[in-house]
Motif scaffolding. Structure first.
Motif, PDB file in Angstrom:
ATOM      1  N   ASN A 199      77.564 -19.929 -50.823  1.00 13.37           N
ATOM      2  CA  ASN A 199      77.776 -20.096 -52.487  1.00 13.37           C
ATOM      3  C   ASN A 199      79.237 -19.879 -52.758  1.00 13.37           C
ATOM      4  O   ASN A 199      79.333 -19.057 -53.820  1.00 13.37           O
ATOM      5  N   THR A 200      79.904 -20.171 -51.924  1.00 16.57           N
ATOM      6  CA  THR A 200      81.461 -19.657 -52.013  1.00 16.57           C
ATOM      7  C   THR A 200      82.479 -20.826 -52.095  1.00 16.57           C
ATOM      8  O   THR A 200      82.375 -21.899 -51.304  1.00 16.57           O
ATOM      9  N   VAL A 201      83.341 -20.534 -52.898  1.00 18.43           N
ATOM     10  CA  VAL A 201      84.671 -21.583 -52.785  1.00 18.43           C
ATOM     11  C   VAL A 201      85.921 -20.657 -52.523  1.00 18.43           C
ATOM     12  O   VAL A 201      85.860 -19.632 -52.735  1.00 18.43           O
ATOM     13  N   TYR A 202      86.670 -21.393 -51.549  1.00 17.94           N
ATOM     14  CA  TYR A 202      88.030 -20.686 -51.168  1.00 17.94           C
ATOM     15  C   TYR A 202      89.256 -21.285 -51.615  1.00 17.94           C
ATOM     16  O   TYR A 202      89.099 -22.709 -51.864  1.00 17.94           O
ATOM     17  N   LEU A 203      90.229 -20.488 -51.654  1.00 18.05           N
ATOM     18  CA  LEU A 203      91.652 -21.240 -51.693  1.00 18.05           C
ATOM     19  C   LEU A 203      92.513 -20.380 -50.790  1.00 18.05           C
ATOM     20  O   LEU A 203      92.770 -19.347 -51.056  1.00 18.05           O
ATOM     21  N   GLN A 204      92.978 -21.413 -49.948  1.00 17.52           N
ATOM     22  CA  GLN A 204      93.733 -20.814 -49.011  1.00 17.52           C
ATOM     23  C   GLN A 204      95.295 -21.097 -49.485  1.00 17.52           C
ATOM     24  O   GLN A 204      95.770 -22.356 -49.868  1.00 17.52           O
ATOM     25  N   MET A 205      96.098 -20.154 -49.817  1.00 17.01           N
ATOM     26  CA  MET A 205      97.424 -20.541 -50.172  1.00 17.01           C
ATOM     27  C   MET A 205      98.405 -19.912 -49.252  1.00 17.01           C
ATOM     28  O   MET A 205      98.455 -18.728 -48.632  1.00 17.01           O
ATOM     29  N   ASN A 206      99.395 -20.859 -48.873  1.00 15.50           N
ATOM     30  CA  ASN A 206     100.298 -20.825 -47.975  1.00 15.50           C
ATOM     31  C   ASN A 206     101.879 -20.823 -48.602  1.00 15.50           C
ATOM     32  O   ASN A 206     101.942 -21.411 -49.490  1.00 15.50           O
ATOM     33  N   SER A 207     102.863 -20.214 -47.712  1.00 13.54           N
ATOM     34  CA  SER A 207     104.106 -20.392 -48.115  1.00 13.54           C
ATOM     35  C   SER A 207     104.345 -19.692 -49.703  1.00 13.54           C
ATOM     36  O   SER A 207     105.016 -20.621 -50.330  1.00 13.54           O
ATOM     37  N   LEU A 208     103.660 -19.069 -49.962  1.00 20.47           N
ATOM     38  CA  LEU A 208     103.872 -18.344 -51.570  1.00 20.47           C
ATOM     39  C   LEU A 208     105.148 -18.058 -51.863  1.00 20.47           C
ATOM     40  O   LEU A 208     105.975 -17.616 -51.066  1.00 20.47           O
ATOM     41  N   THR A 209     105.606 -18.184 -53.179  1.00 23.80           N
ATOM     42  CA  THR A 209     106.723 -18.011 -53.655  1.00 23.80           C
ATOM     43  C   THR A 209     106.204 -17.229 -55.045  1.00 23.80           C
ATOM     44  O   THR A 209     105.250 -17.159 -55.491  1.00 23.80           O
ATOM     45  N   PRO A 210     107.475 -16.595 -55.519  1.00 19.76           N
ATOM     46  CA  PRO A 210     107.243 -15.675 -56.621  1.00 19.76           C
ATOM     47  C   PRO A 210     106.631 -16.407 -57.907  1.00 19.76           C
ATOM     48  O   PRO A 210     106.033 -15.906 -58.684  1.00 19.76           O
ATOM     49  N   ASP A 211     106.881 -17.737 -57.811  1.00 24.66           N
ATOM     50  CA  ASP A 211     106.752 -18.820 -59.118  1.00 24.66           C
ATOM     51  C   ASP A 211     104.849 -18.871 -59.027  1.00 24.66           C
ATOM     52  O   ASP A 211     104.294 -19.278 -59.735  1.00 24.66           O
ATOM     53  N   ASP A 212     104.305 -18.456 -57.768  1.00 24.88           N
ATOM     54  CA  ASP A 212     102.817 -18.620 -57.736  1.00 24.88           C
ATOM     55  C   ASP A 212     102.287 -17.111 -58.095  1.00 24.88           C
ATOM     56  O   ASP A 212     100.910 -17.287 -58.082  1.00 24.88           O
ATOM     57  N   ALA A 213     102.922 -16.353 -58.446  1.00 21.51           N
ATOM     58  CA  ALA A 213     102.306 -14.777 -59.074  1.00 21.51           C
ATOM     59  C   ALA A 213     101.492 -15.317 -60.230  1.00 21.51           C
ATOM     60  O   ALA A 213     102.207 -15.732 -61.287  1.00 21.51           O
ATOM     61  N   ALA A 214     100.468 -14.929 -60.461  1.00 21.75           N
ATOM     62  CA  ALA A 214      99.654 -14.985 -61.586  1.00 21.75           C
ATOM     63  C   ALA A 214      98.235 -14.533 -61.264  1.00 21.75           C
ATOM     64  O   ALA A 214      97.872 -14.017 -60.445  1.00 21.75           O
ATOM     65  N   VAL A 215      97.315 -14.471 -62.340  1.00 19.81           N
ATOM     66  CA  VAL A 215      95.937 -14.391 -62.062  1.00 19.81           C
ATOM     67  C   VAL A 215      95.164 -15.474 -61.931  1.00 19.81           C
ATOM     68  O   VAL A 215      95.442 -16.634 -62.743  1.00 19.81           O
ATOM     69  N   TYR A 216      94.580 -15.395 -60.845  1.00 22.38           N
ATOM     70  CA  TYR A 216      93.622 -16.662 -60.328  1.00 22.38           C
ATOM     71  C   TYR A 216      92.330 -16.786 -60.816  1.00 22.38           C
ATOM     72  O   TYR A 216      91.622 -15.636 -60.575  1.00 22.38           O
ATOM     73  N   TYR A 217      91.999 -17.774 -61.321  1.00 22.63           N
ATOM     74  CA  TYR A 217      90.271 -17.755 -61.688  1.00 22.63           C
ATOM     75  C   TYR A 217      89.787 -18.939 -61.115  1.00 22.63           C
ATOM     76  O   TYR A 217      90.244 -19.925 -60.902  1.00 22.63           O
ATOM     77  N   CYS A 218      88.647 -18.641 -60.786  1.00 18.07           N
ATOM     78  CA  CYS A 218      87.506 -19.560 -60.166  1.00 18.07           C
ATOM     79  C   CYS A 218      86.676 -20.197 -61.408  1.00 18.07           C
ATOM     80  O   CYS A 218      86.440 -19.559 -62.216  1.00 18.07           O
ATOM     81  N   ASN A 219      86.553 -21.427 -61.275  1.00 19.63           N
ATOM     82  CA  ASN A 219      85.858 -22.244 -62.171  1.00 19.63           C
ATOM     83  C   ASN A 219      84.537 -23.126 -61.432  1.00 19.63           C
ATOM     84  O   ASN A 219      85.070 -23.718 -60.562  1.00 19.63           O
ATOM     85  N   VAL A 220      83.615 -23.163 -61.992  1.00 20.47           N
ATOM     86  CA  VAL A 220      82.342 -23.883 -61.370  1.00 20.47           C
ATOM     87  C   VAL A 220      81.727 -24.789 -62.648  1.00 20.47           C
ATOM     88  O   VAL A 220      81.323 -24.134 -63.634  1.00 20.47           O
ATOM     89  N   ASP A 221      81.648 -25.957 -62.145  1.00 14.66           N
ATOM     90  CA  ASP A 221      80.992 -26.897 -63.235  1.00 14.66           C
ATOM     91  C   ASP A 221      79.496 -26.988 -62.647  1.00 14.66           C
ATOM     92  O   ASP A 221      79.053 -27.948 -61.595  1.00 14.66           O
ATOM     93  N   LEU A 222      78.563 -26.603 -63.236  1.00 11.18           N
ATOM     94  CA  LEU A 222      77.086 -26.793 -63.111  1.00 11.18           C
ATOM     95  C   LEU A 222      76.330 -27.722 -64.000  1.00 11.18           C
ATOM     96  O   LEU A 222      75.139 -27.523 -64.228  1.00 11.18           O
TER      97      LEU A 222
END
Length: 123
Positions: A76-99
């Motif tokens: 019951n899990t979704v993942y987000l692998q993030m590579n080569s991160l830059t300062p522009d990627d800084a943020a609050v990240y939210y998960c969204n599920v459409d049921l």
């Protein structure tokens, strides 16, 4: 009540990697789609990764080739692998599920958001 709990955020140096996880309190096997969004201060919330029930994925150009979304229905899990991160990627990240599917029990149907996890990219 469906709950989504994100984890895996934190501080990372530019060029580094993080893997975010989103654990759902119910089965996601019949989810129409799952997605990750992010919102930086002063910006609108934007989608950064999308995966549908067939495993098809989509990414905006800003993260294409660097971010990878995946789902593990058994966990019951979704993942987000993030590579080569830059300062522009800084943020609050939210998960969204459409049921909103006919295959989901009526009482669980809906569009759900997690509480967010902070990602900071800085040296």
């Amino acid at each position: 009540q469906v709950q989504l709990v994100e984890s895996g955020g934190g501080l990372v140096q530019p060029g580094g990697s993080l893997r975010l996880s989103c654990l759902a309190s119910v089965s996601i096997s019949n989810a129409v789609s799952m997605a990750w969004y992010r919102q930086a201060p002063g910006n609108t919330r934007e989608a950064v990764a999308y995966i549908d029930s067939g495993g098809n994925t989509n990414y905006p150009d800003a993260v294409k080739g660097r971010f990878t979304i995946s789902r593990d229905n058994a966990k019951n899990t979704v993942y987000l692998q993030m590579n080569s991160l830059t300062p522009d990627d800084a943020a609050v990240y939210y998960c969204n599920v459409d049921l909103r599917s006919l295959f989901v029990p009526v009482g669980r149907r809906g569009l759900y958001w997690g509480q967010g996890t902070q990602v900071t990219v800085s040296s």
